[in-house]
Design a protein around this motif. Structure first.
Motif, short mmCIF file in Angstrom:
data_model
loop_
_atom_site.label_atom_id
_atom_site.label_comp_id
_atom_site.label_asym_id
_atom_site.label_seq_id
_atom_site.Cartn_x
_atom_site.Cartn_y
_atom_site.Cartn_z
N THR A 199 -5.10 -7.39 -11.36
CA THR A 199 -3.68 -7.73 -11.16
C THR A 199 -3.08 -6.77 -10.14
OG1 THR A 199 -3.65 -8.29 -13.50
CG2 THR A 199 -1.53 -8.20 -12.39
N ARG A 217 -1.67 -7.65 -6.39
CA ARG A 217 -0.28 -7.38 -5.98
C ARG A 217 -0.23 -6.50 -4.74
NH1 ARG A 217 1.79 -6.81 -12.01
NH2 ARG A 217 1.95 -9.04 -12.40
N LYS A 251 -0.86 -8.75 -2.00
CA LYS A 251 0.33 -9.60 -1.78
C LYS A 251 1.41 -8.83 -1.00
CE LYS A 251 3.78 -10.49 -4.77
NZ LYS A 251 4.41 -10.78 -6.06
N TYR A 252 1.67 -7.59 -1.39
CA TYR A 252 2.68 -6.79 -0.67
C TYR A 252 2.23 -6.51 0.76
CZ TYR A 252 4.87 -5.99 -5.24
OH TYR A 252 5.47 -6.15 -6.46
N GLN A 287 2.96 -9.49 2.74
CA GLN A 287 4.41 -9.57 2.97
C GLN A 287 4.82 -8.67 4.14
OE1 GLN A 287 6.26 -8.62 -0.77
NE2 GLN A 287 5.97 -10.68 -1.60
N ASP A 336 13.41 1.75 1.79
CA ASP A 336 14.15 1.50 0.53
C ASP A 336 13.18 1.06 -0.56
OD1 ASP A 336 16.42 2.14 1.80
OD2 ASP A 336 17.11 0.06 2.08
N GLU A 337 12.32 0.13 -0.17
CA GLU A 337 11.36 -0.42 -1.12
C GLU A 337 10.43 0.69 -1.64
OE1 GLU A 337 10.06 -4.03 0.52
OE2 GLU A 337 8.57 -4.38 -1.04
N ILE A 386 12.26 2.88 -4.07
CA ILE A 386 12.41 2.24 -5.38
C ILE A 386 11.07 2.22 -6.13
CG2 ILE A 386 12.93 0.03 -6.52
CD1 ILE A 386 15.10 -0.25 -4.24
N MET A 387 10.01 2.00 -5.37
CA MET A 387 8.68 2.04 -6.00
C MET A 387 8.44 3.39 -6.66
SD MET A 387 6.07 0.25 -3.36
CE MET A 387 5.59 -1.45 -3.48
N ARG A 388 8.79 4.44 -5.94
CA ARG A 388 8.61 5.80 -6.50
C ARG A 388 9.49 5.98 -7.72
NH1 ARG A 388 7.67 9.74 -1.70
NH2 ARG A 388 8.67 11.24 -3.04
N VAL A 437 10.62 3.83 -9.82
CA VAL A 437 10.20 3.11 -11.04
C VAL A 437 8.79 3.51 -11.48
CG1 VAL A 437 11.73 1.15 -10.67
CG2 VAL A 437 9.42 1.07 -9.76
N GLY A 438 8.22 4.51 -10.81
CA GLY A 438 6.94 5.05 -11.27
C GLY A 438 5.72 4.32 -10.78
N ALA A 439 5.83 3.70 -9.58
CA ALA A 439 4.63 3.05 -9.04
C ALA A 439 3.61 4.12 -8.67
CB ALA A 439 5.00 2.26 -7.79
N ASN A 495 0.61 6.02 -6.61
CA ASN A 495 0.48 6.26 -5.16
C ASN A 495 -0.32 5.15 -4.51
OD1 ASN A 495 1.86 8.55 -5.70
ND2 ASN A 495 0.14 9.94 -5.44
N PHE A 505 -0.35 2.12 -5.33
CA PHE A 505 0.51 0.94 -5.21
C PHE A 505 1.48 1.07 -4.03
CE2 PHE A 505 2.27 -2.86 -6.68
CZ PHE A 505 1.52 -3.29 -7.75
#
Lengths: 302, 227
Positions: free
Chosen positions: A3, A7, A10-11, A14, A207-208, A211-213, A215-217, A219, A221
Protein backbone atom coordinates in the motif's frame (compact mmCIF):
# COMPACT_ATOMS: atom_id res chain seq x y z
CA UNK A 1 4.29 -2.18 2.44
CA UNK A 2 2.58 -2.66 -0.92
CA UNK A 3 0.00 0.00 0.00
CA UNK A 4 2.78 2.41 0.98
CA UNK A 5 4.72 1.66 -2.20
CA UNK A 6 1.68 2.13 -4.42
CA UNK A 7 0.96 5.49 -2.73
CA UNK A 8 4.56 6.63 -3.16
CA UNK A 9 4.29 5.76 -6.86
CA UNK A 10 0.92 7.55 -7.05
CA UNK A 11 2.37 10.73 -5.52
CA UNK A 12 5.39 10.44 -7.84
CA UNK A 13 3.06 10.31 -10.87
CA UNK A 14 1.11 13.31 -9.50
CA UNK A 15 4.34 15.34 -9.22
CA UNK A 16 5.28 14.27 -12.76
CA UNK A 17 1.97 15.55 -14.21
CA UNK A 18 1.97 18.66 -12.06
CA UNK A 19 5.35 19.69 -13.51
CA UNK A 20 3.86 19.77 -17.04
CA UNK A 21 6.21 21.39 -19.55
CA UNK A 22 9.17 21.22 -17.20
CA UNK A 23 8.74 17.44 -17.26
CA UNK A 24 8.61 17.50 -21.08
CA UNK A 25 11.83 19.54 -21.32
CA UNK A 26 13.57 17.22 -18.87
CA UNK A 27 12.52 14.17 -20.83
CA UNK A 28 13.77 15.70 -24.10
CA UNK A 29 17.24 16.28 -22.67
CA UNK A 30 17.26 12.76 -21.30
CA UNK A 31 16.13 11.39 -24.70
CA UNK A 32 19.15 13.09 -26.30
CA UNK A 33 21.52 11.41 -23.86
CA UNK A 34 19.87 8.04 -24.41
CA UNK A 35 19.96 8.38 -28.21
CA UNK A 36 23.69 9.02 -28.14
CA UNK A 37 24.06 6.03 -25.80
CA UNK A 38 21.97 3.89 -28.15
CA UNK A 39 23.95 4.97 -31.20
CA UNK A 40 27.14 4.17 -29.37
CA UNK A 41 25.92 0.59 -28.84
CA UNK A 42 25.00 0.21 -32.53
CA UNK A 43 28.31 1.78 -33.61
CA UNK A 44 30.15 -0.73 -31.42
CA UNK A 45 28.26 -3.61 -32.99
CA UNK A 46 28.90 -2.42 -36.57
CA UNK A 47 32.57 -1.66 -36.11
CA UNK A 48 33.01 -4.95 -34.26
CA UNK A 49 31.51 -6.77 -37.23
CA UNK A 50 33.74 -4.90 -39.69
CA UNK A 51 36.86 -5.73 -37.72
CA UNK A 52 35.83 -9.39 -37.42
CA UNK A 53 35.22 -9.57 -41.19
CA UNK A 54 38.59 -8.02 -41.95
CA UNK A 55 40.39 -10.15 -39.40
CA UNK A 56 39.03 -13.25 -41.09
CA UNK A 57 40.78 -12.14 -44.27
CA UNK A 58 44.25 -12.00 -42.73
CA UNK A 59 46.58 -14.99 -42.96
CA UNK A 60 50.23 -15.86 -43.39
CA UNK A 61 51.29 -17.86 -46.46
CA UNK A 62 54.51 -19.89 -46.35
CA UNK A 63 55.79 -20.82 -49.85
CA UNK A 64 58.18 -23.76 -50.19
CA UNK A 65 61.14 -24.22 -52.49
CA UNK A 66 60.84 -26.86 -55.22
CA UNK A 67 63.49 -28.81 -53.38
CA UNK A 68 61.32 -29.11 -50.26
CA UNK A 69 59.78 -32.55 -49.83
CA UNK A 70 56.24 -33.15 -48.75
CA UNK A 71 57.65 -34.54 -45.48
CA UNK A 72 59.39 -31.20 -44.85
CA UNK A 73 56.14 -29.38 -45.43
CA UNK A 74 54.05 -31.68 -43.25
CA UNK A 75 56.62 -31.46 -40.44
CA UNK A 76 56.35 -27.68 -40.50
CA UNK A 77 52.56 -27.95 -40.62
CA UNK A 78 52.61 -30.09 -37.46
CA UNK A 79 55.02 -27.70 -35.78
CA UNK A 80 52.77 -24.75 -36.59
CA UNK A 81 49.74 -26.63 -35.33
CA UNK A 82 51.44 -27.08 -31.99
CA UNK A 83 51.74 -23.29 -31.52
CA UNK A 84 49.04 -21.97 -29.16
CA UNK A 85 48.60 -18.87 -31.33
CA UNK A 86 47.68 -20.89 -34.43
CA UNK A 87 44.06 -21.55 -35.25
CA UNK A 88 44.42 -23.41 -38.54
CA UNK A 89 47.11 -24.48 -41.03
CA UNK A 90 46.03 -25.42 -44.55
CA UNK A 91 48.42 -27.29 -46.83
CA UNK A 92 48.18 -26.44 -50.53
CA UNK A 93 50.30 -28.74 -52.64
CA UNK A 94 51.79 -27.68 -55.98
CA UNK A 95 49.08 -29.63 -57.81
CA UNK A 96 46.32 -28.11 -55.71
CA UNK A 97 47.78 -24.62 -56.22
CA UNK A 98 47.77 -25.16 -59.98
CA UNK A 99 44.21 -26.44 -59.87
CA UNK A 100 43.07 -23.39 -57.92
CA UNK A 101 44.98 -21.09 -60.24
CA UNK A 102 43.35 -22.70 -63.29
CA UNK A 103 39.94 -22.40 -61.70
CA UNK A 104 40.50 -18.76 -60.85
CA UNK A 105 41.65 -17.91 -64.40
CA UNK A 106 39.49 -20.28 -66.41
CA UNK A 107 38.01 -17.38 -68.37
CA UNK A 108 41.40 -15.95 -69.23
CA UNK A 109 42.47 -17.62 -72.47
CA UNK A 110 46.02 -16.23 -72.45
CA UNK A 111 46.78 -17.63 -69.04
CA UNK A 112 45.20 -20.97 -69.87
CA UNK A 113 47.27 -21.33 -73.03
CA UNK A 114 50.43 -20.22 -71.27
CA UNK A 115 49.97 -22.96 -68.71
CA UNK A 116 49.59 -25.54 -71.46
CA UNK A 117 52.89 -24.44 -72.98
CA UNK A 118 54.76 -24.99 -69.73
CA UNK A 119 56.08 -28.48 -69.22
CA UNK A 120 56.19 -28.28 -65.45
CA UNK A 121 54.11 -26.78 -62.64
CA UNK A 122 55.49 -23.27 -61.95
CA UNK A 123 53.56 -22.81 -58.70
CA UNK A 124 54.95 -23.53 -55.25
CA UNK A 125 53.45 -25.59 -52.47
CA UNK A 126 52.35 -23.49 -49.51
CA UNK A 127 50.89 -23.44 -46.02
CA UNK A 128 48.20 -20.90 -45.21
CA UNK A 129 48.30 -20.11 -41.49
CA UNK A 130 45.43 -18.48 -39.62
CA UNK A 131 45.93 -17.13 -36.08
CA UNK A 132 43.44 -17.30 -33.23
CA UNK A 133 43.93 -13.59 -32.57
CA UNK A 134 45.03 -11.08 -35.25
CA UNK A 135 47.64 -9.76 -32.81
CA UNK A 136 49.36 -13.17 -32.88
CA UNK A 137 50.46 -12.94 -36.51
CA UNK A 138 53.66 -11.17 -35.56
CA UNK A 139 54.52 -14.10 -33.22
CA UNK A 140 53.89 -16.64 -36.01
CA UNK A 141 55.83 -14.52 -38.51
CA UNK A 142 58.85 -14.38 -36.19
CA UNK A 143 58.64 -18.19 -35.69
CA UNK A 144 58.81 -18.64 -39.47
CA UNK A 145 61.77 -16.27 -39.66
CA UNK A 146 64.01 -19.08 -38.32
CA UNK A 147 67.26 -19.58 -40.28
CA UNK A 148 66.86 -23.37 -40.19
CA UNK A 149 63.73 -23.05 -42.28
CA UNK A 150 65.42 -21.01 -45.02
CA UNK A 151 66.56 -24.26 -46.73
CA UNK A 152 62.98 -25.25 -47.47
CA UNK A 153 61.04 -21.97 -47.27
CA UNK A 154 61.07 -19.77 -50.34
CA UNK A 155 59.18 -16.81 -48.87
CA UNK A 156 56.66 -15.83 -46.19
CA UNK A 157 53.95 -13.31 -47.04
CA UNK A 158 52.48 -11.45 -44.12
CA UNK A 159 49.29 -10.12 -45.52
CA UNK A 160 49.33 -6.33 -45.73
CA UNK A 161 45.67 -6.14 -44.62
CA UNK A 162 47.13 -6.00 -41.15
CA UNK A 163 48.12 -2.35 -41.59
CA UNK A 164 44.64 -1.39 -42.79
CA UNK A 165 43.04 -3.24 -39.90
CA UNK A 166 45.34 -1.63 -37.36
CA UNK A 167 44.47 1.79 -38.72
CA UNK A 168 40.77 0.99 -38.78
CA UNK A 169 40.93 -0.34 -35.22
CA UNK A 170 42.61 2.88 -34.12
CA UNK A 171 39.95 4.97 -35.86
CA UNK A 172 37.17 2.89 -34.33
CA UNK A 173 38.81 3.18 -30.91
CA UNK A 174 38.97 6.97 -31.25
CA UNK A 175 35.36 7.18 -32.46
CA UNK A 176 34.25 4.97 -29.56
CA UNK A 177 36.07 7.19 -27.09
CA UNK A 178 34.44 10.29 -28.63
CA UNK A 179 31.03 8.60 -28.42
CA UNK A 180 31.63 7.61 -24.83
CA UNK A 181 32.69 11.15 -23.92
CA UNK A 182 29.58 12.55 -25.67
CA UNK A 183 27.41 10.04 -23.77
CA UNK A 184 29.02 10.99 -20.45
CA UNK A 185 28.64 14.74 -21.13
CA UNK A 186 25.00 14.33 -22.17
CA UNK A 187 24.32 12.00 -19.23
CA UNK A 188 25.74 14.62 -16.83
CA UNK A 189 23.67 17.33 -18.55
CA UNK A 190 20.53 15.17 -18.33
CA UNK A 191 21.26 14.43 -14.67
CA UNK A 192 21.69 18.14 -13.90
CA UNK A 193 18.51 19.10 -15.75
CA UNK A 194 16.55 16.32 -14.02
CA UNK A 195 18.12 17.30 -10.71
CA UNK A 196 16.92 20.90 -11.21
CA UNK A 197 13.45 19.78 -12.25
CA UNK A 198 13.14 17.69 -9.11
CA UNK A 199 14.48 20.61 -7.06
CA UNK A 200 11.69 22.77 -8.53
CA UNK A 201 9.18 20.04 -7.75
CA UNK A 202 10.43 19.93 -4.16
CA UNK A 203 10.02 23.70 -3.86
CA UNK A 204 6.54 23.65 -5.36
CA UNK A 205 5.56 20.79 -3.02
CA UNK A 206 6.93 22.61 0.02
CA UNK A 207 3.52 22.90 1.71
CA UNK A 208 2.70 19.30 1.01
CA UNK A 209 6.08 18.16 2.33
CA UNK A 210 5.60 20.30 5.46
CA UNK A 211 2.23 18.70 6.09
CA UNK A 212 3.61 15.24 5.46
CA UNK A 213 6.22 15.84 8.14
CA UNK A 214 3.60 17.31 10.43
CA UNK A 215 1.38 14.27 10.25
CA UNK A 216 4.31 11.91 10.78
CA UNK A 217 4.95 10.60 7.28
CA UNK A 218 8.08 8.47 7.14
CA UNK A 219 11.13 9.84 5.33
CA UNK A 220 10.64 7.22 2.63
CA UNK A 221 7.13 8.55 2.08
CA UNK A 222 8.39 12.12 1.73
CA UNK A 223 11.49 11.36 -0.38
CA UNK A 224 10.08 8.46 -2.37
CA UNK A 225 7.70 10.34 -4.71
CA UNK A 226 10.52 12.63 -5.90
CA UNK A 227 12.77 9.67 -6.66
CA UNK A 228 9.82 7.97 -8.41
CA UNK A 229 9.38 11.20 -10.40
CA UNK A 230 13.01 10.93 -11.58
CA UNK A 231 12.54 7.26 -12.45
CA UNK A 232 9.42 8.13 -14.50
CA UNK A 233 11.50 10.64 -16.51
CA UNK A 234 14.00 7.85 -17.19
CA UNK A 235 11.36 5.31 -18.24
CA UNK A 236 9.51 7.73 -20.54
CA UNK A 237 12.79 8.95 -22.06
CA UNK A 238 13.96 5.35 -22.57
CA UNK A 239 10.78 4.36 -24.41
CA UNK A 240 10.75 7.55 -26.54
CA UNK A 241 14.39 7.17 -27.56
CA UNK A 242 13.79 3.58 -28.61
CA UNK A 243 10.73 4.64 -30.64
CA UNK A 244 12.88 7.29 -32.35
CA UNK A 245 15.52 4.65 -33.14
CA UNK A 246 13.08 2.49 -35.16
CA UNK A 247 12.76 4.85 -38.19
CA UNK A 248 16.45 5.78 -37.86
CA UNK A 249 17.43 2.12 -38.22
CA UNK A 250 15.05 1.65 -41.17
CA UNK A 251 16.49 4.71 -42.92
CA UNK A 252 20.10 3.69 -42.25
CA UNK A 253 19.62 0.06 -43.34
CA UNK A 254 20.12 0.56 -47.15
CA UNK A 255 23.32 2.56 -46.61
CA UNK A 256 24.75 0.08 -44.12
CA UNK A 257 23.96 -2.88 -46.40
CA UNK A 258 25.88 -1.22 -49.25
CA UNK A 259 28.95 -0.78 -47.08
CA UNK A 260 28.61 -4.05 -45.17
CA UNK A 261 26.50 -6.58 -47.07
CA UNK A 262 27.11 -9.15 -44.32
CA UNK A 263 25.22 -7.05 -41.78
CA UNK A 264 21.42 -6.78 -41.67
CA UNK A 265 20.84 -3.86 -39.34
CA UNK A 266 17.06 -4.23 -39.13
CA UNK A 267 17.27 -7.93 -38.37
CA UNK A 268 19.93 -7.26 -35.75
CA UNK A 269 17.78 -4.51 -34.18
CA UNK A 270 14.65 -6.70 -34.20
CA UNK A 271 16.49 -9.70 -32.76
CA UNK A 272 17.96 -7.58 -29.96
CA UNK A 273 14.97 -5.29 -29.39
CA UNK A 274 14.35 -6.45 -25.83
CA UNK A 275 18.02 -6.12 -25.01
CA UNK A 276 18.06 -2.55 -26.37
CA UNK A 277 14.86 -1.72 -24.49
CA UNK A 278 16.39 -3.05 -21.27
CA UNK A 279 19.61 -1.06 -21.79
CA UNK A 280 17.68 2.13 -22.54
CA UNK A 281 15.35 1.68 -19.58
CA UNK A 282 18.15 0.77 -17.20
CA UNK A 283 20.26 3.71 -18.31
CA UNK A 284 17.24 6.07 -18.15
CA UNK A 285 16.15 4.77 -14.76
CA UNK A 286 19.71 5.07 -13.48
CA UNK A 287 19.93 8.71 -14.63
CA UNK A 288 16.49 9.58 -13.23
CA UNK A 289 16.95 7.81 -9.92
CA UNK A 290 20.44 9.25 -9.44
CA UNK A 291 19.11 12.77 -10.09
CA UNK A 292 16.19 12.15 -7.71
CA UNK A 293 18.41 10.84 -4.93
CA UNK A 294 20.86 13.74 -5.36
CA UNK A 295 18.07 16.37 -5.34
CA UNK A 296 16.35 14.82 -2.34
CA UNK A 297 19.62 14.58 -0.37
CA UNK A 298 20.44 18.18 -1.22
CA UNK A 299 17.06 19.86 -0.80
CA UNK A 300 14.99 17.59 1.41
CA UNK A 301 16.94 17.37 4.61
CA UNK A 302 14.61 15.56 6.95
CA UNK B 1 4.46 12.42 29.55
CA UNK B 2 6.27 15.56 28.36
CA UNK B 3 9.33 16.88 30.16
CA UNK B 4 11.62 19.78 29.38
CA UNK B 5 14.81 19.69 31.49
CA UNK B 6 16.83 22.91 31.48
CA UNK B 7 16.32 23.41 27.77
CA UNK B 8 17.89 26.35 25.97
CA UNK B 9 18.02 27.25 22.32
CA UNK B 10 20.39 29.81 20.86
CA UNK B 11 20.85 30.56 17.17
CA UNK B 12 24.06 31.15 15.23
CA UNK B 13 23.73 34.93 15.60
CA UNK B 14 23.74 34.45 19.41
CA UNK B 15 20.06 35.37 19.74
CA UNK B 16 18.48 33.28 22.46
CA UNK B 17 15.04 31.84 21.65
CA UNK B 18 14.43 30.01 24.92
CA UNK B 19 16.52 29.71 28.05
CA UNK B 20 16.57 27.22 30.88
CA UNK B 21 13.07 25.89 30.27
CA UNK B 22 12.09 23.28 32.84
CA UNK B 23 8.57 21.87 33.21
CA UNK B 24 6.55 18.66 33.01
CA UNK B 25 3.14 17.88 31.56
CA UNK B 26 1.19 14.89 32.82
CA UNK B 27 -1.26 12.87 30.67
CA UNK B 28 -4.69 14.47 30.30
CA UNK B 29 -3.57 18.00 31.23
CA UNK B 30 -4.66 21.13 29.38
CA UNK B 31 -1.76 23.56 29.46
CA UNK B 32 -1.76 27.05 28.01
CA UNK B 33 1.61 28.53 27.16
CA UNK B 34 1.24 32.27 26.94
CA UNK B 35 3.49 35.12 26.01
CA UNK B 36 3.95 37.89 23.47
CA UNK B 37 5.13 37.18 19.94
CA UNK B 38 8.80 36.20 20.09
CA UNK B 39 8.56 34.96 23.69
CA UNK B 40 9.69 31.49 22.54
CA UNK B 41 6.36 29.59 22.58
CA UNK B 42 6.63 28.27 19.02
CA UNK B 43 10.32 27.38 19.42
CA UNK B 44 9.41 25.32 22.46
CA UNK B 45 6.75 23.44 20.50
CA UNK B 46 9.06 22.89 17.51
CA UNK B 47 11.67 21.41 19.84
CA UNK B 48 9.03 19.08 21.27
CA UNK B 49 8.19 17.62 17.85
CA UNK B 50 11.86 17.40 16.86
CA UNK B 51 11.72 20.13 14.23
CA UNK B 52 14.52 21.90 16.05
CA UNK B 53 17.31 20.67 18.29
CA UNK B 54 17.92 22.40 21.62
CA UNK B 55 21.34 23.89 22.23
CA UNK B 56 21.23 22.61 25.78
CA UNK B 57 19.05 20.39 27.97
CA UNK B 58 16.85 17.36 27.37
CA UNK B 59 13.33 16.93 26.05
CA UNK B 60 11.28 13.83 26.72
CA UNK B 61 8.10 12.58 25.12
CA UNK B 62 7.12 9.50 27.07
CA UNK B 63 10.27 7.40 27.35
CA UNK B 64 11.83 8.86 24.20
CA UNK B 65 14.39 11.62 24.47
CA UNK B 66 13.26 13.63 21.45
CA UNK B 67 16.50 15.53 20.89
CA UNK B 68 18.47 12.25 20.74
CA UNK B 69 16.20 10.54 18.22
CA UNK B 70 17.51 9.78 14.74
CA UNK B 71 15.62 11.53 11.90
CA UNK B 72 13.99 8.23 10.87
CA UNK B 73 12.55 7.79 14.38
CA UNK B 74 10.88 11.21 14.51
CA UNK B 75 7.84 10.34 12.34
CA UNK B 76 6.82 7.76 14.96
CA UNK B 77 6.78 10.48 17.64
CA UNK B 78 4.97 12.93 15.37
CA UNK B 79 2.20 10.43 14.80
CA UNK B 80 1.57 10.54 18.54
CA UNK B 81 1.39 14.34 18.53
CA UNK B 82 -1.32 16.18 16.60
CA UNK B 83 -0.56 19.76 15.60
CA UNK B 84 -2.67 22.73 14.52
CA UNK B 85 -1.53 26.21 13.52
CA UNK B 86 -2.81 29.74 13.08
CA UNK B 87 -2.55 29.42 9.26
CA UNK B 88 -4.28 25.99 9.26
CA UNK B 89 -1.71 24.44 6.87
CA UNK B 90 -4.31 22.74 4.69
CA UNK B 91 -3.64 21.65 1.13
CA UNK B 92 -5.67 23.95 -1.14
CA UNK B 93 -5.93 21.35 -3.90
CA UNK B 94 -7.59 18.81 -1.62
CA UNK B 95 -11.08 18.76 -0.15
CA UNK B 96 -11.69 18.70 3.62
CA UNK B 97 -12.05 14.92 3.47
CA UNK B 98 -8.91 14.52 1.33
CA UNK B 99 -6.89 16.72 3.70
CA UNK B 100 -7.81 14.46 6.61
CA UNK B 101 -7.40 11.29 4.55
CA UNK B 102 -3.94 12.45 3.45
CA UNK B 103 -2.68 12.15 7.04
CA UNK B 104 -3.81 8.53 7.09
CA UNK B 105 -2.52 7.76 3.60
CA UNK B 106 1.03 8.78 4.48
CA UNK B 107 0.76 6.58 7.56
CA UNK B 108 0.01 3.56 5.37
CA UNK B 109 -3.63 2.95 6.41
CA UNK B 110 -5.84 0.80 4.20
CA UNK B 111 -8.33 2.63 2.00
CA UNK B 112 -11.38 1.30 3.90
CA UNK B 113 -9.92 2.42 7.24
CA UNK B 114 -9.21 5.84 5.82
CA UNK B 115 -12.78 6.26 4.67
CA UNK B 116 -14.20 5.26 8.06
CA UNK B 117 -11.77 7.21 10.20
CA UNK B 118 -11.77 10.41 8.13
CA UNK B 119 -15.57 10.52 7.96
CA UNK B 120 -15.85 9.79 11.68
CA UNK B 121 -13.45 12.53 12.73
CA UNK B 122 -15.02 15.08 10.37
CA UNK B 123 -18.32 14.18 11.99
CA UNK B 124 -16.87 14.92 15.44
CA UNK B 125 -15.70 18.40 14.39
CA UNK B 126 -19.09 19.05 12.78
CA UNK B 127 -18.02 19.12 9.14
CA UNK B 128 -19.65 15.99 7.77
CA UNK B 129 -21.77 18.02 5.36
CA UNK B 130 -18.82 20.04 4.14
CA UNK B 131 -16.39 17.18 3.70
CA UNK B 132 -16.21 17.65 -0.06
CA UNK B 133 -15.59 21.40 0.18
CA UNK B 134 -12.16 22.77 -0.65
CA UNK B 135 -10.39 25.09 1.81
CA UNK B 136 -11.32 28.22 -0.18
CA UNK B 137 -14.97 27.24 0.24
CA UNK B 138 -14.69 27.11 4.04
CA UNK B 139 -14.65 29.85 6.70
CA UNK B 140 -11.62 30.35 8.96
CA UNK B 141 -13.29 28.45 11.79
CA UNK B 142 -14.18 25.59 9.49
CA UNK B 143 -10.64 25.41 8.13
CA UNK B 144 -9.32 25.19 11.68
CA UNK B 145 -11.79 22.41 12.40
CA UNK B 146 -10.52 20.50 9.36
CA UNK B 147 -6.99 21.00 10.72
CA UNK B 148 -8.12 19.67 14.12
CA UNK B 149 -9.77 16.70 12.43
CA UNK B 150 -6.53 15.97 10.57
CA UNK B 151 -4.49 16.32 13.78
CA UNK B 152 -6.85 14.04 15.71
CA UNK B 153 -7.35 11.36 13.09
CA UNK B 154 -4.28 9.47 14.33
CA UNK B 155 -5.80 9.56 17.83
CA UNK B 156 -2.68 11.21 19.19
CA UNK B 157 -1.82 11.31 22.88
CA UNK B 158 -1.07 15.02 22.69
CA UNK B 159 -2.58 17.86 20.68
CA UNK B 160 -0.40 20.92 20.19
CA UNK B 161 -2.21 24.06 19.16
CA UNK B 162 0.04 26.93 18.09
CA UNK B 163 -2.04 30.15 18.06
CA UNK B 164 -5.09 28.27 16.72
CA UNK B 165 -7.39 31.26 17.19
CA UNK B 166 -4.94 33.86 15.86
CA UNK B 167 -6.73 34.42 12.57
CA UNK B 168 -10.30 33.81 13.79
CA UNK B 169 -13.05 36.12 14.96
CA UNK B 170 -14.34 35.87 18.51
CA UNK B 171 -17.21 33.48 17.78
CA UNK B 172 -15.08 31.08 15.76
CA UNK B 173 -12.27 31.33 18.31
CA UNK B 174 -14.67 30.32 21.08
CA UNK B 175 -15.90 27.36 19.04
CA UNK B 176 -12.34 26.16 18.45
CA UNK B 177 -11.50 26.49 22.15
CA UNK B 178 -14.66 24.54 23.05
CA UNK B 179 -13.57 21.84 20.64
CA UNK B 180 -10.10 21.72 22.22
CA UNK B 181 -11.67 21.39 25.67
CA UNK B 182 -13.89 18.59 24.39
CA UNK B 183 -10.85 16.80 22.93
CA UNK B 184 -9.06 17.22 26.27
CA UNK B 185 -12.03 15.83 28.17
CA UNK B 186 -11.88 12.76 25.96
CA UNK B 187 -8.39 12.12 27.32
CA UNK B 188 -6.00 13.90 24.96
CA UNK B 189 -3.35 16.13 26.51
CA UNK B 190 -3.58 19.63 25.02
CA UNK B 191 -0.76 22.17 24.77
CA UNK B 192 -2.10 25.53 23.67
CA UNK B 193 0.32 28.30 22.74
CA UNK B 194 -1.49 31.62 22.52
CA UNK B 195 -1.40 35.31 23.26
CA UNK B 196 -5.20 35.54 23.37
CA UNK B 197 -5.95 36.57 26.96
CA UNK B 198 -9.73 36.00 26.66
CA UNK B 199 -9.21 32.41 25.59
CA UNK B 200 -6.80 31.68 28.43
CA UNK B 201 -8.86 33.41 31.10
CA UNK B 202 -12.02 31.56 30.04
CA UNK B 203 -10.32 28.19 30.44
CA UNK B 204 -9.18 28.39 34.04
CA UNK B 205 -6.53 25.69 33.50
CA UNK B 206 -2.76 25.47 33.99
CA UNK B 207 -0.94 28.46 32.47
CA UNK B 208 2.80 28.71 31.74
CA UNK B 209 3.84 32.30 31.11
CA UNK B 210 6.92 33.05 29.00
CA UNK B 211 8.76 36.33 28.67
CA UNK B 212 11.91 36.72 26.53
CA UNK B 213 12.41 32.97 26.23
CA UNK B 214 12.12 32.19 29.93
CA UNK B 215 9.28 30.76 32.02
CA UNK B 216 8.31 33.41 34.52
CA UNK B 217 5.18 31.78 35.92
CA UNK B 218 3.62 28.30 36.01
CA UNK B 219 0.19 28.24 37.75
CA UNK B 220 -2.32 25.42 38.10
CA UNK B 221 -5.34 27.64 37.43
CA UNK B 222 -3.66 30.65 35.97
CA UNK B 223 -4.69 33.79 34.23
CA UNK B 224 -3.14 35.66 31.33
CA UNK B 225 -0.78 38.11 33.02
CA UNK B 226 2.32 39.34 31.21
CA UNK B 227 3.73 41.61 33.87
Amino acid sequence: MITALSRIIKYGIQIFWRNGWVSVATILVMVLALLVFHNLIIFNVLTGEVITLLNDKIDISVYFKNTATEDNILQLQDALHSLVEVKNVEYISQAKALELFRERHKDDEVISKSLEVLDKNPLLASLNVTAKDPRDYSVIASYLDDKNLSEVVEKVTYNQNRLVIDRLSNMVGTAEKAGLIATIILAITATLVTFNTIRLAIYSSKDEIGIMRLVGASNMFINGPHIVNGVIYGIVAGVISLIIMVPVILLAEPYVSVLLPEINLTAYFSANFMKFLSYQLLFGIFLGAASGVLAVRRYLKL
Amino acid sequence: MIAFQNVSKAYANNSIAIEDIDFKVTPGEFVSIVGKSGAGKSTLLRILIGEEKPSKGRVFFGAAEVNKLAPKELPRIRRQIGMIFQDFKLLDTKSAYENVAFALEVDGHAQDDIKDLATQVLDIVGLRDKRHNFPHELSGGEKQRVAIARAMVHRPAVLIADEPTGSLDRINADEIVKLLVKINELGTTVLLATHNDQVVNSLSRRVITMIDGRIVRDEAKGKYVLA
